[in-house]
Design an enzyme around this catalytic site. Structure first.
Site, mmCIF file in Angstrom:
data_model
loop_
_atom_site.group_PDB
_atom_site.id
_atom_site.type_symbol
_atom_site.label_atom_id
_atom_site.label_comp_id
_atom_site.label_asym_id
_atom_site.label_seq_id
_atom_site.Cartn_x
_atom_site.Cartn_y
_atom_site.Cartn_z
ATOM 1 N NE ARG A 1 -1.863 -2.466 2.578
ATOM 2 C CZ ARG A 1 -2.012 -3.744 2.188
ATOM 3 N NH1 ARG A 1 -3.037 -4.077 1.469
ATOM 4 N NH2 ARG A 1 -1.148 -4.677 2.542
ATOM 5 C CB THR A 2 3.570 2.532 2.132
ATOM 6 O OG1 THR A 2 2.824 2.158 3.284
ATOM 7 C CG2 THR A 2 4.217 3.874 2.374
ATOM 8 C CE LYS B 1 27.980 -3.322 -7.375
ATOM 9 N NZ LYS B 1 28.248 -2.301 -8.388
ATOM 10 N NE ARG C 1 7.319 0.578 4.591
ATOM 11 C CZ ARG C 1 6.080 0.068 4.590
ATOM 12 N NH1 ARG C 1 5.883 -1.182 4.235
ATOM 13 N NH2 ARG C 1 5.054 0.816 4.931
ATOM 14 C CG HIS D 1 3.840 3.948 8.351
ATOM 15 N ND1 HIS D 1 3.935 4.830 7.286
ATOM 16 C CD2 HIS D 1 3.418 2.770 7.823
ATOM 17 C CE1 HIS D 1 3.600 4.197 6.175
ATOM 18 N NE2 HIS D 1 3.285 2.950 6.473
HETATM 19 C C1 NCD Z 1 1.939 -1.150 7.931
HETATM 20 C C2 NCD Z 1 3.437 -0.986 8.043
HETATM 21 O O1 NCD Z 1 4.172 -1.281 7.119
HETATM 22 O O2 NCD Z 1 3.839 -0.521 9.100
HETATM 23 N N1 NCD Z 1 1.499 -1.307 6.635
HETATM 24 C C3 NCD Z 1 1.249 -0.193 5.872
HETATM 25 O O3 NCD Z 1 2.128 0.573 5.570
HETATM 26 N N2 NCD Z 1 -0.017 0.051 5.525
HETATM 27 C C4 NCD Z 1 1.358 -2.109 8.879
HETATM 28 C C5 NCD Z 1 1.915 -3.498 8.967
HETATM 29 O O4 NCD Z 1 2.824 -3.884 8.236
HETATM 30 O O5 NCD Z 1 1.406 -4.242 9.805
#
Ligand code: NCD
Length: 324
Positions: free
Chosen positions: A68-69, A98, A119, A148
């Site tokens: 999703r992100t 590397k 991320r 997040h």
């Molecule tokens: C979440 C995350 O990655 O922190 N997912 C997201 O970005 N919607 C929640 C999760 O992974 O449980």
């Protein structure tokens, strides 16, 4: 970016700012973001082409898995006429394999783009990235068990859209309070407003860290920790369910013991829910919400909550890149 404090307050001006934590926001900043989000929602829902970010490029460096992100940030850039350099798993496919450091990776990609969305699995990596970058802003798309922020912004928007306010709310957060970065950011977000109460339902070993709990309470939000569904009050505006974060466990058997401690079923909703509430989840779910709940009109996790992820990120990108 640059020498500026990466955690600096937004203070009404998003342009060029790193977006790392909800602590950078005030209610006024969130209101500004939401006002742009409405516009983006209309634009995207009408499928109107937009060139607001024409010529702009976002690098997506995702050291951890994401659907999703990653998908919604990509969609947001494209809906606004921009483009992306999308790298999922840089540790396998880029010079990180590397041995290149995070800092050098950031200093590289900033030469190719206008914003970096990162991320990673370590708390503080996005701050490290923001300190390393000379000239592009960094957006935290999840740093380990830390924060997040963009997920919390879309969660707050979803709640605001339903109730017209982010004050005077009662909510239930269920699942992994210790490791869930989405709940950490959401609690920080709701702490910015007045008279909110949160019930946190989790297994004993997945409660918030003591320090975090104390700091949240100091910031004015009322937090009540519970360990049984029976303690859920009937008066919640929202239930926010989360997954037990398997990847943060050192022992698989410990994970197995707690993974389905709390499962949301139609029966639970009937027993402890009410008609006006909404049900949310950042997703992915791995069994903690039964599919039978999906068709309940109060369940937003597969519909508006997810869609709002695109609209909020469109708004945030346009603001951070100084185009609106
Ligand atoms: C979440 C995350 O990655 O922190 N997912 C997201 O970005 N919607 C929640 C999760 O992974 O449980």
């Amino acid at each position: 970016m640059g020498n500026i404090d990466p955690l600096q307050k937004i203070n009404g001006d998003f342009k060029g700012k790193d977006i790392l934590s909800l602590t950078q926001f005030s209610p006024k900043d969130i209101e500004k973001l939401f006002n742009v989000t409405w516009k983006m929602k209309h634009l995207a829902s009408d499928n109107r082409p937009s060139l607001i970010l024409q010529g702009k490029i976002a690098s997506l460096l995702f050291y951890e898995p994401s659907s999703r992100t990653f998908g919604s940030f990509s969609s947001a850039m494209m809906r606004l006429g921009g483009s992306t350099i999308a790298i999922q798993n840089p540790q396998a496919v880029s010079s990180v394999a590397k041995g290149e450091t995070l800092e050098d990776t950031i200093k590289t990609f900033e030469n190719y783009c206008d914003v970096i969305i990162i991320r990673s699995s370590n708390v503080g990596d996005s701050t490290k990235a923001a300190k390393a970058a000379f000239f592009v802003p960094i957006i935290n798309a999840g740093d380990g068990t830390g924060e997040h922020p963009t997920q919390a912004l879309l969660d707050l928007f979803t709640i605001y859209e339903k109730f017209g306010s982010l004050n005077n709310l009662t909510g239930l957060l269920a699942g992994d309070m210790l490791n869930g970065r989405t709940v950490h950011s959401l609690i920080k977000g709701l702490s910015l407003y007045k008279n909110n109460t949160l019930y946190l339902l989790s297994p004993m070993n997945l409660k918030l860290k003591k320090d975090d709990l104390e700091n949240f309470r100091k910031s004015g939000i009322k937090i009540i920790e519970i360990t049984s569904e029976k303690e859920i009050p009937k008066t919640c505006h929202f239930w926010y369910w989360t997954r037990v974060q398997k990847e943060r466990f050192t022992s698989l058997s410990e994970y197995e013991k707690v993974k389905h401690s709390f499962v949301l079923t139609p029966k639970l909703l009937e027993q402890f829910g009410n008609q006006k509430m909404v049900v949310m989840h950042p997703l992915p779910r791995v069994g903690e919400i039964k599919e039978a709940v999906d068709s309940d009109p109060r369940a937003l996790y597969l519909t508006s909550q997810m869609k709002n992820g695109v609209f909020v990120r469109m708004a945030l990108l346009a603001l951070v890149l100084g185009k609106i």
